[in-house]
Design an enzyme around this catalytic site. Structure first.
Site, mmCIF file in Angstrom:
data_model
loop_
_atom_site.group_PDB
_atom_site.id
_atom_site.type_symbol
_atom_site.label_atom_id
_atom_site.label_comp_id
_atom_site.label_asym_id
_atom_site.label_seq_id
_atom_site.Cartn_x
_atom_site.Cartn_y
_atom_site.Cartn_z
ATOM 1 N N ALA A 127 0.296 -19.610 -19.491
ATOM 2 C CA ALA A 127 0.486 -20.560 -20.584
ATOM 3 C C ALA A 127 0.905 -19.836 -21.860
ATOM 4 O O ALA A 127 1.812 -20.277 -22.568
ATOM 5 C CB ALA A 127 -0.801 -21.347 -20.815
ATOM 6 N N LEU A 164 3.672 -14.189 -9.489
ATOM 7 C CA LEU A 164 2.566 -14.109 -8.540
ATOM 8 C C LEU A 164 1.253 -14.628 -9.114
ATOM 9 O O LEU A 164 0.327 -14.913 -8.382
ATOM 10 C CB LEU A 164 2.370 -12.667 -8.093
ATOM 11 C CG LEU A 164 3.300 -12.205 -6.973
ATOM 12 C CD1 LEU A 164 3.233 -10.702 -6.827
ATOM 13 C CD2 LEU A 164 2.922 -12.865 -5.672
ATOM 14 N N LEU A 207 3.868 1.577 -0.971
ATOM 15 C CA LEU A 207 4.670 1.733 -2.183
ATOM 16 C C LEU A 207 3.884 2.400 -3.305
ATOM 17 O O LEU A 207 4.447 3.000 -4.201
ATOM 18 C CB LEU A 207 5.154 0.368 -2.668
ATOM 19 C CG LEU A 207 6.359 -0.219 -1.945
ATOM 20 C CD1 LEU A 207 6.634 -1.618 -2.440
ATOM 21 C CD2 LEU A 207 7.572 0.665 -2.169
ATOM 22 N N ARG A 208 2.570 2.254 -3.219
ATOM 23 C CA ARG A 208 1.770 2.714 -4.346
ATOM 24 C C ARG A 208 1.797 4.221 -4.556
ATOM 25 O O ARG A 208 1.890 4.687 -5.689
ATOM 26 C CB ARG A 208 0.334 2.245 -4.184
ATOM 27 C CG ARG A 208 0.127 0.963 -4.917
ATOM 28 C CD ARG A 208 -1.301 0.648 -5.082
ATOM 29 N NE ARG A 208 -2.064 0.995 -3.896
ATOM 30 C CZ ARG A 208 -3.159 0.379 -3.538
ATOM 31 N NH1 ARG A 208 -3.594 -0.608 -4.256
ATOM 32 N NH2 ARG A 208 -3.827 0.732 -2.474
ATOM 33 N N ASP A 240 0.059 -25.783 -22.274
ATOM 34 C CA ASP A 240 0.842 -25.050 -23.261
ATOM 35 C C ASP A 240 1.812 -26.002 -23.952
ATOM 36 O O ASP A 240 1.934 -27.172 -23.588
ATOM 37 C CB ASP A 240 1.589 -23.872 -22.606
ATOM 38 C CG ASP A 240 2.636 -24.323 -21.609
ATOM 39 O OD1 ASP A 240 3.345 -25.300 -21.884
ATOM 40 O OD2 ASP A 240 2.753 -23.681 -20.541
ATOM 41 N N HIS A 291 0.833 -1.199 0.000
ATOM 42 C CA HIS A 291 0.000 0.000 0.000
ATOM 43 C C HIS A 291 0.867 1.248 0.000
ATOM 44 O O HIS A 291 0.630 2.188 -0.755
ATOM 45 C CB HIS A 291 -0.896 0.014 1.236
ATOM 46 C CG HIS A 291 -2.221 -0.612 0.993
ATOM 47 N ND1 HIS A 291 -3.147 -0.069 0.143
ATOM 48 C CD2 HIS A 291 -2.784 -1.739 1.476
ATOM 49 C CE1 HIS A 291 -4.214 -0.832 0.112
ATOM 50 N NE2 HIS A 291 -4.019 -1.865 0.903
ATOM 51 N N ARG A 294 10.686 -18.702 -8.506
ATOM 52 C CA ARG A 294 11.239 -18.613 -9.863
ATOM 53 C C ARG A 294 11.892 -19.930 -10.224
ATOM 54 O O ARG A 294 12.693 -20.465 -9.472
ATOM 55 C CB ARG A 294 12.275 -17.505 -9.939
ATOM 56 C CG ARG A 294 11.633 -16.152 -9.920
ATOM 57 C CD ARG A 294 12.658 -15.103 -10.247
ATOM 58 N NE ARG A 294 12.071 -13.783 -10.149
ATOM 59 C CZ ARG A 294 11.321 -13.253 -11.095
ATOM 60 N NH1 ARG A 294 11.079 -13.922 -12.197
ATOM 61 N NH2 ARG A 294 10.821 -12.059 -10.946
#
Lengths: 459, 231
Positions: free
Chosen positions: A354, A418, A243-244, A385, A241, A404
């Protein structure tokens, strides 16, 4: 499911029953063993019968003796036999079976004791009034056989009652021991599944024994975990929040700078990174909201088939730029109970993922169908995919935030790690799950499964 | 210079935006809380309101609800990314379009221009469009079903006009977004669908049956009701 219960119960019960039987045997099944007093008493009893039989014999002849022994057999359920000194039968019933015992008794002064069909048999040497020696053998109501008795129904009643009572006690004891364990297991499962407010039942907490301690410790652990995770999630949510606002200002400031200074490759790069940061913060907030979800999402009946079709159409639109396409197949009239915004975002993330990984010029297959498993109707969305797939060991991890698989490639393709985490949370919120597997001929296959609603729409 | 109002609690952001908007020929008045924002929005001095949904005192959605009860002024809402529910709610209450925050000012300006272009059409030569029991006056921007006036927002009016001009034919979502919102349909963009759904609710009113049908994979179709019902 209740195997611990069953195991403990059966072992307890078997122990009780076997102990009982062993006790009876060890007391009575020792002809030459410990209980001399019992043996003496048995000899004494046999002698009483024997003397009476001899008196009958000497007073009224073999017929009188036979009558007496027959009465004995009928009234006392005790068969007996009278022999002369040489071991020849005088009167009695089933005398042949006593012959060995009688021979043994003839050779010593003490009573000979044997066991047959679980009943004690005693042989004694006796003398009549006239001084004539006799041998007398009888079975007596002692020994395990006597415990069973001769009455079959009485036997059944006694032993059945003992069996049932011991069973009941064992059952109660087992329940007392295993119930808190089973409850604890239930609670820990739910806790592991993400229901952080789950605690073991209050009833078990009041116990003052080690199991009670265990339950209290478990609950304390649950409190601690919940507090830790909640504060961590709150932190993520708060940071995102916060950071926005600076991000929003930076974006505008960058635009102003471009107005004043003209275009510059550095500005381009800044713009790209702002976009990435924006995307990341937005998704982080979505994950944080799904994790903390203080207010449950509004669920209603909706056409999941139509939703998937819309997302597939949108994805087709997007995939054209990436030189691949999206193919929708399967049943397109599946209704579910759910939140359309969350479901849309979940499906979108899977399909977009995908598209991102499928090889150029290939197709992303989106398939929706109903599946009945264990009487429950499920709607299963499969997105496949034709990309490089994911190493087997990594499959379970791709639903974790920021996980990752291959750093370089993923960053290059613009993912922020995410999307699938959101899909996973949405599936769980709807009582379903997401699975990933590698298709046999290459490519990643993601299965999004949630409960389906009734087929016929209510209008 | 056209006057716009922004209701947004980030003072520094408002300053930057005002500067940016000036160079594009807009004068931007900034208000930093909901109650004051509502008051200013109702003053009638502005062409458009940019409304942040996360506001102190009176929340953005409440401001919008109260504003819509009295005014049809175009509203563009700013929503935080990830707060999809707020965005949909905002559109349902009657916002014209939305932009997720943080946004690119160029995008914001483009959307504002699109809304303004539609909201104040140059054509004063209003024509009357009739399809079944619905009548539109494109000059006064008013709509009637039978003789009952329907209260439509500016977007909804443009949408209905578009449908009536293509009555009986399927209009794609791309075309609708282009003609009504003045921009290209984005991927995973559902703004037009919310507007269609709002319009549908208002048109359905008392009589049953849908006038606007969704054609899956294609778009929407306006169905003309031939016979006029006396209700």
């Amino acid at each position: 499911m209740r195997s611990l219960f069953l195991k403990i119960f059966l072992w307890f019960w078997a122990t009780v029953v076997l102990t009982g039987i062993t006790l009876i045997f060890s007391f009575l099944l020792q002809p030459g063993g410990a209980s001399f007093r019992i043996h003496a008493a048995l000899g004494e009893t046999a002698s009483v019968y024997g003397r009476a039989a001899i008196a009958e014999l000497e007073g009224g002849g073999p017929e009188a003796a036979a009558t007496y022994l027959e009465d004995l057999r009928k009234n006392a359920h005790t068969s007996a036999c009278l022999f002369n000194r040489e071991g020849t039968e005088i009167a009695g019933h089933d005398c042949a079976s006593f012959s060995r015992l009688v021979n043994a008794a003839a050779e010593k002064s003490a009573p000979a004791i044997a066991m047959r069909h679980g009943l004690v048999r005693v042989g004694v040497r006796l003398q009549g009034e006239s001084g004539t020696p006799y041998l007398f053998a009888t079975e007596l109501p002692a020994g395990p056989g006597a415990a069973f008795g001769n009455n079959f129904f009485g036997l059944l009643l006694h032993w059945g009652a003992a069996f049932l009572v011991s069973g009941l006690i064992c059952y109660l004891l087992t329940r007392y021991l295993t119930e808190p364990i089973l409850r604890l297991r239930d609670a820990s499962r739910q806790l592991a599944a993400g229901n952080l407010s789950m605690r073991a039942a209050a009833g078990a907490e009041k116990r003052r024994d080690e199991l009670g301690d265990l339950v209290r410790d478990f609950n304390a652990m649950g409190d601690r975990i919940e507090a830790l995770i909640t504060s961590q999630r709150q932190l993520i949510s708060d940071v995102s929040h916060e950071l926005r606002s600076p991000l929003a200002r930076l974006t505008v400031a960058l635009d102003l700078a471009r107005e004043h200074k003209g275009d510059d490759p550095a500005f381009e790069q800044m713009q790209k990174d702002f976009d990435r940061l924006n995307e990341m913060v937005g998704r982080l907030l979505t994950v944080a909201r799904l994790d903390t979800s203080a207010t449950p999402a509004e669920m209603k009946r909706l056409d999941f088939g139509a939703l998937v079709a819309e997302v597939a159409a949108d994805a087709e639109f997007e995939s054209r730029e990436l030189n691949c396409n999206v193919q929708l197949s399967g049943d397109n009239h599946i209704y579910v109970q759910g939140n359309s915004d969350l479901l849309r975002s979940a499906v979108e993330n899977i399909v977009r993922n995908a598209i991102r990984y499928t090889a150029p010029g290939t197709t992303v297959d989106v398939n929706l169908r109903r599946r009945n498993s264990a009487g429950l109707a499920r709607s299963v969305l499969t997105v496949r995919d034709h990309g490089p797939g994911v190493a087997e060991s990594e499959l379970a991890n791709i639903f974790q935030p920021f996980y990752r698989i291959e750093d370089a490639r993923d960053r290059q393709s613009g993912g922020v790690g995410l999307g699938l985490a959101i899909s996973d949370r949405v599936a769980r919120l709807h009582g379903g799950m997401v699975r990933a597997s590698n298709a046999t001929d290459g490519g990643l296959q993601v299965e999004f499964e949630i409960p389906a609603a009734e087929v016929t729409p209510e209008t | 210079m056209e006057r716009l109002l922004i209701v947004e609690d980030d003072v520094e952001l408002c300053g930057l935006l005002a500067e940016r908007f000036r160079s594009d020929g807009f004068s931007l008045e900034a208000v930093h809380d909901g109650a004051r924002g509502l008051e200013r929005a109702l003053s009638g001095e502005h062409k458009l309101v940019i409304l942040d949904l996360m506001l102190p005192r009176l929340g953005g959605l409440d401001v919008l609800r109260k504003l819509r009860a009295q005014s049809g002024i175009p509203v563009l809402i700013l929503t935080a990314r990830g707060e999809d529910v707020d965005r949909i709610l905002g559109l349902e209450i009657g916002a014209d379009d939305y932009l997720p925050k943080p946004f690119n000012p160029r995008e914001l300006l483009a959307r504002i221009r699109a809304i303004l272009r539609r909201a104040s059409p140059a054509r004063s030569d209003g024509e009357r469009l009739t399809a079944g029991d619905i009548t539109l006056d494109t000059g006064a921007r008013e709509a009637w079903i039978n003789s009952r006036q329907v209260n439509l927002t500016s977007v909804e009016f443009s949408l209905l006009e578009e449908f009536m001009r293509h009555a009986g034919h399927v209009v794609t979502r791309d075309d609708l977004t282009q003609s009504v919102l003045g921009r290209k349909l984005g991927a995973f963009d559902r703004v037009i669908d919310v507007h269609v759904s709002n319009l549908r609710k208002k048109l359905t009113g008392g009589s049953a049956g849908e006038r606007v049908k969704a054609v899956r994979g294609a778009g929407y179709q306006f169905v003309v009701r031939s016979e006029t019902k006396n209700t």
